[in-house]
Design a protein around this motif. Structure first.
Motif, PDB file in Angstrom:
ATOM      1  N   PRO A  74       0.821  -1.227   0.000  1.00  0.00           N
ATOM      2  CA  PRO A  74       0.000   0.000   0.000  1.00  0.00           C
ATOM      3  C   PRO A  74       0.846   1.264   0.000  1.00  0.00           C
ATOM      4  O   PRO A  74       0.435   2.283  -0.572  1.00  0.00           O
ATOM      5  CB  PRO A  74      -0.842  -0.119   1.271  1.00  0.00           C
ATOM      6  CG  PRO A  74      -0.111  -1.081   2.135  1.00  0.00           C
ATOM      7  CD  PRO A  74       0.550  -2.044   1.206  1.00  0.00           C
ATOM      8  N   TYR A  75       2.026   1.208   0.608  1.00  0.00           N
ATOM      9  CA  TYR A  75       2.896   2.382   0.594  1.00  0.00           C
ATOM     10  C   TYR A  75       3.403   2.656  -0.816  1.00  0.00           C
ATOM     11  O   TYR A  75       3.552   3.825  -1.222  1.00  0.00           O
ATOM     12  CB  TYR A  75       4.059   2.191   1.569  1.00  0.00           C
ATOM     13  CG  TYR A  75       3.622   2.209   3.009  1.00  0.00           C
ATOM     14  CD1 TYR A  75       3.268   3.407   3.628  1.00  0.00           C
ATOM     15  CD2 TYR A  75       3.544   1.034   3.746  1.00  0.00           C
ATOM     16  CE1 TYR A  75       2.854   3.427   4.957  1.00  0.00           C
ATOM     17  CE2 TYR A  75       3.128   1.046   5.070  1.00  0.00           C
ATOM     18  CZ  TYR A  75       2.784   2.250   5.671  1.00  0.00           C
ATOM     19  OH  TYR A  75       2.361   2.263   6.983  1.00  0.00           O
ATOM     20  N   TYR A  76       3.647   1.595  -1.576  1.00  0.00           N
ATOM     21  CA  TYR A  76       4.062   1.767  -2.971  1.00  0.00           C
ATOM     22  C   TYR A  76       2.948   2.430  -3.781  1.00  0.00           C
ATOM     23  O   TYR A  76       3.174   3.428  -4.467  1.00  0.00           O
ATOM     24  CB  TYR A  76       4.423   0.404  -3.558  1.00  0.00           C
ATOM     25  CG  TYR A  76       4.719   0.415  -5.041  1.00  0.00           C
ATOM     26  CD1 TYR A  76       5.948   0.868  -5.527  1.00  0.00           C
ATOM     27  CD2 TYR A  76       3.771  -0.020  -5.954  1.00  0.00           C
ATOM     28  CE1 TYR A  76       6.223   0.877  -6.887  1.00  0.00           C
ATOM     29  CE2 TYR A  76       4.031  -0.019  -7.318  1.00  0.00           C
ATOM     30  CZ  TYR A  76       5.256   0.437  -7.776  1.00  0.00           C
ATOM     31  OH  TYR A  76       5.516   0.437  -9.133  1.00  0.00           O
ATOM     32  N   TYR A  77       1.733   1.885  -3.677  1.00  0.00           N
ATOM     33  CA  TYR A  77       0.618   2.446  -4.446  1.00  0.00           C
ATOM     34  C   TYR A  77       0.197   3.815  -3.934  1.00  0.00           C
ATOM     35  O   TYR A  77      -0.307   4.645  -4.704  1.00  0.00           O
ATOM     36  CB  TYR A  77      -0.565   1.480  -4.453  1.00  0.00           C
ATOM     37  CG  TYR A  77      -0.347   0.293  -5.359  1.00  0.00           C
ATOM     38  CD1 TYR A  77      -0.255   0.461  -6.734  1.00  0.00           C
ATOM     39  CD2 TYR A  77      -0.222  -0.988  -4.842  1.00  0.00           C
ATOM     40  CE1 TYR A  77      -0.034  -0.618  -7.577  1.00  0.00           C
ATOM     41  CE2 TYR A  77       0.000  -2.073  -5.676  1.00  0.00           C
ATOM     42  CZ  TYR A  77       0.090  -1.887  -7.041  1.00  0.00           C
ATOM     43  OH  TYR A  77       0.318  -2.954  -7.868  1.00  0.00           O
ATOM     44  N   GLY A  78       0.389   4.064  -2.643  1.00  0.00           N
ATOM     45  CA  GLY A  78       0.045   5.357  -2.083  1.00  0.00           C
ATOM     46  C   GLY A  78       1.149   6.386  -2.245  1.00  0.00           C
ATOM     47  O   GLY A  78       1.013   7.513  -1.759  1.00  0.00           O
ATOM     48  N   ARG A  79       2.238   5.983  -2.904  1.00  0.00           N
ATOM     49  CA  ARG A  79       3.377   6.848  -3.189  1.00  0.00           C
ATOM     50  C   ARG A  79       4.058   7.351  -1.917  1.00  0.00           C
ATOM     51  O   ARG A  79       4.653   8.432  -1.889  1.00  0.00           O
ATOM     52  CB  ARG A  79       2.974   8.015  -4.105  1.00  0.00           C
ATOM     53  CG  ARG A  79       2.377   7.548  -5.437  1.00  0.00           C
ATOM     54  CD  ARG A  79       2.149   8.695  -6.395  1.00  0.00           C
ATOM     55  NE  ARG A  79       3.414   9.285  -6.847  1.00  0.00           N
ATOM     56  CZ  ARG A  79       4.192   8.777  -7.814  1.00  0.00           C
ATOM     57  NH1 ARG A  79       3.839   7.638  -8.428  1.00  0.00           N
ATOM     58  NH2 ARG A  79       5.308   9.388  -8.158  1.00  0.00           N
ATOM     59  N   LYS A  80       3.981   6.545  -0.880  1.00  0.00           N
ATOM     60  CA  LYS A  80       4.770   6.783   0.327  1.00  0.00           C
ATOM     61  C   LYS A  80       6.057   5.978   0.172  1.00  0.00           C
ATOM     62  O   LYS A  80       6.283   4.952   0.825  1.00  0.00           O
ATOM     63  CB  LYS A  80       4.001   6.358   1.578  1.00  0.00           C
ATOM     64  CG  LYS A  80       2.687   7.087   1.797  1.00  0.00           C
ATOM     65  CD  LYS A  80       2.917   8.498   2.316  1.00  0.00           C
ATOM     66  CE  LYS A  80       1.605   9.154   2.709  1.00  0.00           C
ATOM     67  NZ  LYS A  80       1.789  10.528   3.215  1.00  0.00           N
ATOM     68  N   PHE A  81       6.894   6.439  -0.736  1.00  0.00           N
ATOM     69  CA  PHE A  81       8.008   5.624  -1.193  1.00  0.00           C
ATOM     70  C   PHE A  81       9.064   5.383  -0.117  1.00  0.00           C
ATOM     71  O   PHE A  81       9.708   4.330  -0.117  1.00  0.00           O
ATOM     72  CB  PHE A  81       8.647   6.261  -2.423  1.00  0.00           C
ATOM     73  CG  PHE A  81       7.770   6.255  -3.652  1.00  0.00           C
ATOM     74  CD1 PHE A  81       6.902   5.200  -3.905  1.00  0.00           C
ATOM     75  CD2 PHE A  81       7.820   7.304  -4.553  1.00  0.00           C
ATOM     76  CE1 PHE A  81       6.092   5.182  -5.028  1.00  0.00           C
ATOM     77  CE2 PHE A  81       7.016   7.298  -5.694  1.00  0.00           C
ATOM     78  CZ  PHE A  81       6.153   6.243  -5.932  1.00  0.00           C
ATOM     79  N   ASP A  82       9.255   6.309   0.808  1.00  0.00           N
ATOM     80  CA  ASP A  82      10.276   6.110   1.838  1.00  0.00           C
ATOM     81  C   ASP A  82       9.958   4.893   2.707  1.00  0.00           C
ATOM     82  O   ASP A  82      10.846   4.097   3.027  1.00  0.00           O
ATOM     83  CB  ASP A  82      10.401   7.359   2.714  1.00  0.00           C
ATOM     84  CG  ASP A  82      11.077   8.510   1.987  1.00  0.00           C
ATOM     85  OD1 ASP A  82      11.675   8.268   0.919  1.00  0.00           O
ATOM     86  OD2 ASP A  82      11.005   9.657   2.485  1.00  0.00           O
ATOM     87  N   ARG A  83       8.665   4.756   3.080  1.00  0.00           N
ATOM     88  CA  ARG A  83       8.281   3.605   3.918  1.00  0.00           C
ATOM     89  C   ARG A  83       8.322   2.316   3.103  1.00  0.00           C
ATOM     90  O   ARG A  83       8.789   1.278   3.604  1.00  0.00           O
ATOM     91  CB  ARG A  83       6.869   3.826   4.477  1.00  0.00           C
ATOM     92  CG  ARG A  83       6.373   2.704   5.400  1.00  0.00           C
ATOM     93  CD  ARG A  83       7.281   2.469   6.576  1.00  0.00           C
ATOM     94  NE  ARG A  83       6.685   1.547   7.545  1.00  0.00           N
ATOM     95  CZ  ARG A  83       7.386   0.749   8.341  1.00  0.00           C
ATOM     96  NH1 ARG A  83       8.715   0.773   8.306  1.00  0.00           N
ATOM     97  NH2 ARG A  83       6.772  -0.046   9.192  1.00  0.00           N
ATOM     98  N   ALA A  84       7.879   2.361   1.854  1.00  0.00           N
ATOM     99  CA  ALA A  84       7.967   1.175   0.994  1.00  0.00           C
ATOM    100  C   ALA A  84       9.419   0.741   0.844  1.00  0.00           C
ATOM    101  O   ALA A  84       9.735  -0.459   0.898  1.00  0.00           O
ATOM    102  CB  ALA A  84       7.353   1.471  -0.377  1.00  0.00           C
ATOM    103  N   LEU A  85      10.311   1.709   0.659  1.00  0.00           N
ATOM    104  CA  LEU A  85      11.734   1.397   0.499  1.00  0.00           C
ATOM    105  C   LEU A  85      12.290   0.741   1.752  1.00  0.00           C
ATOM    106  O   LEU A  85      13.012  -0.261   1.682  1.00  0.00           O
ATOM    107  CB  LEU A  85      12.500   2.683   0.184  1.00  0.00           C
ATOM    108  CG  LEU A  85      14.008   2.540  -0.058  1.00  0.00           C
ATOM    109  CD1 LEU A  85      14.284   1.695  -1.289  1.00  0.00           C
ATOM    110  CD2 LEU A  85      14.655   3.909  -0.188  1.00  0.00           C
ATOM    111  N   GLU A  86      11.938   1.281   2.899  1.00  0.00           N
ATOM    112  CA  GLU A  86      12.402   0.715   4.170  1.00  0.00           C
ATOM    113  C   GLU A  86      11.984  -0.746   4.303  1.00  0.00           C
ATOM    114  O   GLU A  86      12.791  -1.619   4.672  1.00  0.00           O
ATOM    115  CB  GLU A  86      11.822   1.544   5.317  1.00  0.00           C
ATOM    116  CG  GLU A  86      12.198   1.063   6.703  1.00  0.00           C
ATOM    117  CD  GLU A  86      11.518   1.859   7.802  1.00  0.00           C
ATOM    118  OE1 GLU A  86      11.708   1.498   8.978  1.00  0.00           O
ATOM    119  OE2 GLU A  86      10.798   2.835   7.498  1.00  0.00           O
TER     120      GLU A  86
END
Length: 211
Positions: A154-166
């Motif tokens: 969901p972080y990827y699709y929500g463009r919360k890329f820092d959390r997705a990356l972590e």
């Protein structure tokens, strides 16, 4: 049968030969107890895992076919089961019946907080709920790499890329040879504008057989 059931569920979390042993255990469970819905629903889950992350020598299409058979059996035996409600939610979701999907996934989650609803949430762009669902999964099983992988979606699709990356870099620390996770990280890098790094990872994943 119950001992085989417990061992099968535990082994279903593994990749490779452990998963194959888990499949064999749960297939024996439903042979011994063909009227036990929990055995069939657990078997359906491990077939799904084997289709998503196929051990060597496993045919993905065959696992999907067997999953459907096991799901149908579980549905016929008992509709008051967390995974059965999750199945019903998936079917409603695939038919774009969001209300019914949410009902069944909420029931499944109430029975088993490990049953995620985030697919519905991020599809409907209800990202805050999707993030909360992901973080709940992480609190339940922070060391299970599949949970960490799923929590990043969901972080990827929500463009919360820092959390997705972590999260997705953590998955690769856990499973450095996972072509699926290399592919996911490559897609994330591309979305973040780190195009050269992303393409390199996507090409690596493809060479490893990621679909």
């Amino acid at each position: 049968a119950y001992e085989l059931y417990v061992k099968g569920q535990m082994l279903g979390r593994e990749i490779g030969s452990g998963m194959l042993t888990g499949i064999a255990n749960l297939e024996k469970v439903v042979e011994l107890e063909p009227e036990w819905a929990a055995g069939w629903s657990s078997l359906a889950q491990i077939y799904w895992s084997a289709a998503e992350w196929p051990p060597e020598g496993i045919d993905r299409a065959e696992m999907l076919r067997k999953r459907q058979v096991a799901e149908e059996r579980a549905l016929a035996l008992n509709t008051d089961d967390a995974y059965v409600h999750w199945i019903l939610g998936v079917r409603a979701f695939e038919e774009f019946d969001w209300e019914t999907a949410e009902y069944h996934w909420n029931v499944a989650h109430d029975m088993d907080p490990g049953q995620s609803r985030q697919d519905l949430y991020y599809t409907l762009k209800r990202f805050e709920e999707a993030y909360a669902d992901a973080e709940e999964l992480l609190r339940i099983e922070p060391e299970f790499y599949v949970i960490v992988r799923v929590a990043g979606i969901p972080y990827y699709y929500g463009r919360k890329f820092d959390r997705a990356l972590e999260l997705w870099e953590e998955v690769l620390r856990m499973e450095p040879d996972s072509s699926l996770d290399i592919r996911n990280l490559g897609a994330l890098y591309c979305a973040m504008g780190r195009t050269d790094e992303g393409i390199a990872l996507l090409e690596k994943a493809q060479s490893m057989g990621a679909y």
